[in-house]
Scaffold this active site. Structure first.
Site, PDB file in Angstrom:
ATOM      1  CG  ASP A  45      22.757   3.532 -43.354  1.00 19.99           C
ATOM      2  OD1 ASP A  45      23.881   3.917 -43.047  1.00 19.99           O
ATOM      3  OD2 ASP A  45      22.357   2.370 -43.194  1.00 19.99           O
ATOM      4  CD  GLU A  68      28.409   3.759 -46.226  1.00 14.77           C
ATOM      5  OE1 GLU A  68      28.742   2.608 -46.524  1.00 14.77           O
ATOM      6  OE2 GLU A  68      28.203   4.146 -45.070  1.00 14.77           O
ATOM      7  CG  ASP A 133      29.641   5.525 -42.339  1.00 18.77           C
ATOM      8  OD1 ASP A 133      28.437   5.290 -42.551  1.00 18.77           O
ATOM      9  OD2 ASP A 133      30.515   4.638 -42.384  1.00 18.77           O
ATOM     10  CB  ILE A 135      24.255   3.867 -39.699  1.00 22.11           C
ATOM     11  CG1 ILE A 135      23.034   4.663 -39.229  1.00 22.11           C
ATOM     12  CG2 ILE A 135      24.477   2.673 -38.762  1.00 22.11           C
ATOM     13  CD1 ILE A 135      21.759   3.830 -39.127  1.00 22.11           C
ATOM     14  CB  THR A 138      25.107  -0.886 -41.763  1.00 24.44           C
ATOM     15  OG1 THR A 138      25.649   0.347 -42.252  1.00 24.44           O
ATOM     16  CG2 THR A 138      23.622  -0.871 -41.977  1.00 24.44           C
ATOM     17  CG  HIS A 240      34.852  -4.642 -42.539  1.00 19.04           C
ATOM     18  ND1 HIS A 240      33.842  -4.209 -41.701  1.00 19.04           N
ATOM     19  CD2 HIS A 240      34.296  -4.727 -43.772  1.00 19.04           C
ATOM     20  CE1 HIS A 240      32.731  -4.035 -42.392  1.00 19.04           C
ATOM     21  NE2 HIS A 240      32.984  -4.344 -43.653  1.00 19.04           N
ATOM     22  CB  SER A 264      31.050   1.601 -35.834  1.00 21.88           C
ATOM     23  OG  SER A 264      31.158   1.802 -34.428  1.00 21.88           O
ATOM     24  CE  LYS A 267      37.054  -1.196 -35.467  1.00 21.02           C
ATOM     25  NZ  LYS A 267      35.647  -1.356 -35.893  1.00 21.02           N
ATOM     26  NE  ARG A 281      38.820  -0.880 -41.979  1.00 18.62           N
ATOM     27  CZ  ARG A 281      37.493  -1.034 -41.895  1.00 18.62           C
ATOM     28  NH1 ARG A 281      36.929  -1.169 -40.710  1.00 18.62           N
ATOM     29  NH2 ARG A 281      36.739  -1.050 -42.976  1.00 18.62           N
ATOM     30  CG  ASP A 294      34.248   3.246 -43.398  1.00 26.34           C
ATOM     31  OD1 ASP A 294      33.157   3.483 -42.850  1.00 26.34           O
ATOM     32  OD2 ASP A 294      34.374   2.481 -44.372  1.00 26.34           O
TER      33      ASP A 294
END
Length: 354
Positions: A45, A68, A133, A135, A138, A240, A264, A267, A281, A294
């Site tokens: 990261d 981030e 972002d 990574i 994560t 999430h 991540s 998608k 989501r 994100d």
């Protein structure tokens, strides 16, 4: 092409940072830390954030970055800082002209820390602000699933350029998604894809490379005249996204295929190229706020591939109010032809819980 330079710099910067994350993944230690929000952080990261922000500041010195991470942990921990610095020094593209475009190597460990801390912008409605972002996913990265390096440019609060590097996704845009896609991932031959999009210019994919950019292919979402045949993607982490609500929505839409769970913004990339169809989501709590990093890159990608993205109540995502999407709840992405029926069922399921 509008934003041609921004797209090229973002693609090269993400490509170089993705190579760094792959080197961390194949090494013996991923350097996990705990942050105040309990999410794991890796040396990858920090290294990826340093490389990408240094590239942005080299090409566009006046632009701001919402990243981030910050360098506080590295300033307190010499051995961790040295480990990240070693990775950053080793990360470079094989193509010297490509390296020059993104500023070449970072000169010192202090410059690395400064680059990381240049991601402290609070965002906002005005000007050019990159959402990064380093990574995304994560936990997927740590567990050997999908993860992504994600960079989006907001212009006056509107997602305008989006780039996502997915080292463990198949290069083949036609490779179908199934339950194995989100787990036991690897970066072997035929894996590694770099997605890019500019508002009004369409979306592309190309193989990840160790040098300059490979040739791109235009990608589009699949038309979905029969929503019951959809493949839908959701988060691996139950924290999430509400997997129960997702299942209820799928049932009401007549979808019988099992969901594809992956970490991540892979998608977003997967549905943008037609390997999947829907991304749900849904909010798990009234207080949770989505982070702009994100979603910024993925939203451009899906919109330019012929899809629509909104929150769970059909409202546009508002990227102009800071580091989070606090005026929105949840995210729904679908092809334009299927979006009205999908969002209607999402609202129905969520309203029943009110």
């Amino acid at each position: 092409m509008a934003y041609e330079k921004e797209l090229e710099i973002a693609l090269l910067a993400v490509q170089r940072a993705t190579l760094l994350t792959k080197s961390v993944y194949s090494s013996h230690s991923k350097g996990t830390l705990s942050k105040s929000d309990s999410s794991p952080v890796t040396i990858g990261d920090f290294g990826a954030q340093a490389l990408i922000i240094a590239s942005i500041k080299h090409a566009f010195p006046e632009d701001e970055v919402v990243g981030e991470e910050d360098a506080d942990d590295l300033r307190k921990n010499d051995s961790l800082r040295d480990l990240v610095w070693e990775l950053v020094q080793a990360a470079k593209l094989d193509d010297s002209s490509a390296e020059d475009k993104i500023g070449g190597p970072i000169k010192s460990a202090d410059d690395m820390l400064t680059a990381i801390d240049n991601g402290r912008s609070e965002g906002g409605r005005k000007g050019r602000i990159w959402a990064l972002d380093p990574i995304d996913g994560t936990k997927g990265f740590l567990r050997g699933g999908q993860y992504a390096v994600c960079l989006g440019l907001l212009v006056d609060g509107v997602p305008t350029v989006g780039v996502i590097g997915c080292p463990n996704l198949p290069v083949d845009d036609q490779a179908p998604l199934d339950s194995s896609t989100g787990q036991d991932a690897d970066d072997k031959e035929g894996k590694g894809v770099l997605f890019g999009a500019v508002k009004g210019e369409g979306a592309t994919s190309r193989p990840l490379s160790k040098g300059g950019l490979q040739e791109s292919k235009k990608i589009t979402m699949k038309p979905l005249p029969d929503v019951s045949q959809a493949t839908f993607c959701e988060s691996v982490e139950a924290g999430h996204s509400s997997q129960g609500d997702n299942a209820a929505i799928a049932s009401k839409l007549g979808i019988t295929k099992p969901s594809v769970r992956m970490d991540s913004q892979a998608k977003y990339g997967s549905i943008a190229r037609g390997a999947g169809d829907l991304y749900l989501r849904l909010p798990v709590s009234k207080t949770y706020q989505e982070k702009i990093w994100d979603h910024a890159a993925g939203v451009v990608l899906v919109q330019e591939a012929g899809g629509e993205v909104s929150d769970a109540w059909g409202k546009p995502l508002d990227f102009g109010i800071g580091r989070t999407l606090r005026e929105n709840k949840g995210v729904v992405a679908a092809p334009k032809d299927a979006f009205p029926s999908v969002i209607a069922v999402v609202k129905e399921v969520l309203s029943a819980k009110e």
